[in-house]
Scaffold this active site. Structure first.
Site, PDB file in Angstrom:
ATOM      1  N   ASP A  60      49.898  30.790  32.851  1.00 35.34           N
ATOM      2  CA  ASP A  60      49.617  29.630  33.698  1.00 35.34           C
ATOM      3  C   ASP A  60      48.371  28.871  33.249  1.00 35.34           C
ATOM      4  O   ASP A  60      48.393  27.643  33.123  1.00 35.34           O
ATOM      5  CB  ASP A  60      49.471  30.059  35.159  1.00 35.34           C
ATOM      6  CG  ASP A  60      50.817  30.438  35.775  1.00 35.34           C
ATOM      7  OD1 ASP A  60      51.854  30.015  35.239  1.00 35.34           O
ATOM      8  OD2 ASP A  60      50.822  31.160  36.786  1.00 35.34           O
ATOM      9  N   ASP A 116      43.690  33.163  46.349  1.00 29.53           N
ATOM     10  CA  ASP A 116      42.677  32.703  45.398  1.00 29.53           C
ATOM     11  C   ASP A 116      42.517  31.193  45.367  1.00 29.53           C
ATOM     12  O   ASP A 116      41.423  30.675  45.142  1.00 29.53           O
ATOM     13  CB  ASP A 116      42.985  33.231  43.995  1.00 29.53           C
ATOM     14  CG  ASP A 116      42.613  34.696  43.832  1.00 29.53           C
ATOM     15  OD1 ASP A 116      41.827  35.192  44.655  1.00 29.53           O
ATOM     16  OD2 ASP A 116      43.113  35.337  42.899  1.00 29.53           O
ATOM     17  N   SER A 147      51.996  42.510  38.402  1.00 31.37           N
ATOM     18  CA  SER A 147      50.893  41.557  38.323  1.00 31.37           C
ATOM     19  C   SER A 147      49.614  42.325  38.600  1.00 31.37           C
ATOM     20  O   SER A 147      49.466  42.935  39.665  1.00 31.37           O
ATOM     21  CB  SER A 147      51.087  40.441  39.355  1.00 31.37           C
ATOM     22  OG  SER A 147      49.954  39.605  39.392  1.00 31.37           O
ATOM     23  N   ARG A 182      35.784  35.781  43.124  1.00 28.58           N
ATOM     24  CA  ARG A 182      36.121  34.361  43.138  1.00 28.58           C
ATOM     25  C   ARG A 182      34.929  33.439  43.415  1.00 28.58           C
ATOM     26  O   ARG A 182      34.795  32.406  42.750  1.00 28.58           O
ATOM     27  CB  ARG A 182      37.261  34.095  44.131  1.00 28.58           C
ATOM     28  CG  ARG A 182      38.561  34.846  43.823  1.00 28.58           C
ATOM     29  CD  ARG A 182      38.859  34.927  42.347  1.00 28.58           C
ATOM     30  NE  ARG A 182      40.156  35.507  42.031  1.00 28.58           N
ATOM     31  CZ  ARG A 182      40.375  36.285  40.990  1.00 28.58           C
ATOM     32  NH1 ARG A 182      39.361  36.618  40.187  1.00 28.58           N
ATOM     33  NH2 ARG A 182      41.580  36.751  40.719  1.00 28.58           N
TER      34      ARG A 182
END
Length: 400
Positions: A16, A126, A177, A97
Site C-alpha cells: 500500500d 491507525d 497481517s 502512531r
C-alpha cells in the site's frame, strides 16, 4: 486533481505505501513525494526499504531511528499509567502512531511540504491516530490517505504498482497481517478471523509454547525510579536494552500472549492476537509497586484515570488537552513510586513474589498479628460505630 505539491509519506515498504507514491503523483497531481520510515525496533533491515521508496518514485527516502524516544517518552509513560486497553492490551501499536505522526510533521516542516500522507485503510484505528495526531501538531498541513479512497482490491493495488515498475511482493505462505515494534507484535487476518479457531503455534515469534518453556522457574528483580523501570536484576539498563532483554527473558517462559476480541474505534469488533512480554511484566510490576507506595485514595482514584488515559491513547488522542491534563496527574502520583519488585517467571505466568521500597507505606508493627502489634484495637469500636451509622439508620427506617 492536485491536492498538494510536496508530500511526506509515512512509509513501511509494503504494497500500500509503495503504491501510494505513484498514485499520489499520477492521480492526485503531487509533484514530489518524500518518504519517511520509522525505526521502532521492528527488526527489519531498513536500507532495502529506503531504496525501494526511491525506485518507486520518491524524491527522497528518509529513515528515522526513534527507538530510544519510543521507549522513554511513550512506552514508559504508558507503564506509569498502567495502560491496558480493555484491561488486556498494552497498546504496543497504538503508542507508535503519535510518535510517527510527530516525526512526519517535523519532516514536513523541515522540507517545506504542504501535506502528509499515509497508507491506512478506512477500516482500522491507525487512520484516526495519524490524522488526529498530525492535525493536533500542525493543523495547517493537509492529510492525504490514498488507500482510504482508491477503492482497489489488493490484487488491483499490486497490478497498479506493477504498471509503474513496483514489483509484486513475494507470495508468503503466511496469510497474516503482522505489525511489530520493540513493544511487541500484533497478528491478525487469515484463519484468525474465525474467533472460534485456536491460533496456530506458527504465528508466535516472541513467546514460547508452554510445552517448550523451562521446567524450572526463573526469578527476576525490576527496579523503578519514580515509576520508570531502570534496572533488571540490580543492573542499570538503558530503555531500549531493558525492553529487549525483558522480551527475551519473559517470552522464554511463554509470558506475554493475548488473544482477545477487541472493540475498534470505528465501531467493529476484531479478533486480535498480541505478543507483548516486556510491557505486560512491567505494567504488572509497576502496579504492584504502586500498591506499596501510594495512599489508598490516590491508588483507587488513579484506576479510573488509567481507564480514561488508555482509551485516549487507543483512540488517537495522544496530543489532546485531556491527555495532557491526565499526564500531569499521573506524573504527580509517581514521585514516590521507587523501589524493586521481584517476580517468578514460570509456565506462562509472571507472579509477583516480593516488593520493597524506601517509600513503603506498609508498616509492619501495625500490620502484624504478633506480639509487636501497635494498632489501637480499642479505637476500632468507635470508628466502626461512626462508619456504619448511615447504614444503621437506613436499616432502621426500612423496618418501619
Amino acid at each position: 486533481m492536485g491536492r498538494a505539491k510536496k508530500v511526506v509519506l509515512a512509509y513501511s515498504g509494503g504494497v500500500d505505501t509503495s503504491v501510494c507514491i505513484p498514485y499520489l503523483k499520477q492521480e492526485w497531481g503531487v509533484e514530489e513525494v518524500i518518504t519517511l520510515a520509522a525505526d521502532l525496533g521492528q527488526g527489519d533491515e531498513l536500507e532495502p526499504v529506503r531504496e525501494k521508496a526511491l525506485k518507486s518514485g520518491a524524491s527522497e527516502s528518509l529513515v528515522a531511528d526513534v527507538k530510544d524516544t519510543f521507549v522513554k517518552d511513550y512506552a514508559f509513560a504508558a507503564i506509569q499509567a498502567n495502560a491496558l486497553y480493555e484491561n488486556r492490551y498494552p497498546l504496543g501499536t497504538a503508542l507508535a502512531r503519535p510518535l510517527i505522526a510527530k516525526i512526519l510533521v517535523e519532516t514536513a516542516e523541515k522540507y517545506g511540504a504542504d501535506a502528509i500522507a499515509h497508507g491506512c485503510t478506512g477500516k482500522g484505528n491507525d487512520q484516526v491516530r495519524f490524522d488526529v495526531s498530525c492535525a493536533a501538531l500542525n493543523p495547517h498541513l493537509k492529510i492525504l490517505a490514498p488507500a482510504r479512497e482508491w477503492g482497489m482490491s489488493r490484487e488491483q493495488t499490486i497490478a497498479y504498482g506493477e504498471s509503474f515498475g513496483i514489483p509484486a511482493p513475494v507470495k508468503k505462505s503466511s496469510p497474516y497481517s503482522i505489525d511489530r515494534n520493540l513493544l511487541g507484535r500484533s497478528i491478525e487476518a487469515g484463519v484468525l478471523e474465525d474467533p472460534t479457531f485456536e491460533p496456530p503455534e506458527e504465528i508466535y515469534l516472541l513467546t514460547k509454547a508452554i510445552a517448550d518453556t523451562p521446567n524450572e522457574p526463573e526469578y527476576i528483580e525490576i527496579g523503578f525510579h519514580r515509576g520508570i523501570p531502570t534496572t533488571l536484576n540490580s543492573t542499570p539498563k538503558n530503555p531500549v536494552e531493558l525492553i529487549e532483554q525483558l522480551n527475551q527473558v519473559a517470552g522464554n517462559h511463554g509470558i506475554g500472549r493475548i488473544d482477545m476480541i477487541e472493540n475498534r474505534l470505528v465501531g467493529i469488533k476484531s479478533r486480535e492476537i498480541y505478543e507483548s512480554p516486556a510491557m505486560l511484566v512491567l505494567i504488572n510490576a509497576h502496579r504492584d509497586l504502586e500498591s506499596l507506595t501510594l495512599t489508598a485514595d490516590v491508588s483507587h482514584y488513579k484506576r479510573g484515570i488509567e481507564e480514561t488515559y488508555t482509551q485516549l491513547v487507543y483512540n488517537g488522542l495522544w496530543y489532546s488537552p485531556l491527555k495532557a491534563a491526565l499526564d500531569a496527574f499521573i506524573q504527580s502520583t509517581q514521585e514516590r513510586v521507587s523501589g524493586v519488585v521481584r517476580l517468578k517467571l514460570f509456565k506462562g505466568n509472571a507472579t509477583i513474589v516480593g516488593r520493597w521500597s524506601d517509600n513503603s507505606l506498609y508498616t509492619p508493627d501495625l500490620a502484624t498479628y504478633g506480639a509487636e502489634d501497635q494498632f489501637d484495637h480499642k479505637a476500632a469500636e468507635g470508628f466502626v460505630y461512626v462508619w456504619g451509622l448511615p447504614t444503621r439508620i437506613w436499616a432502621q427506617q426500612g423496618r418501619k
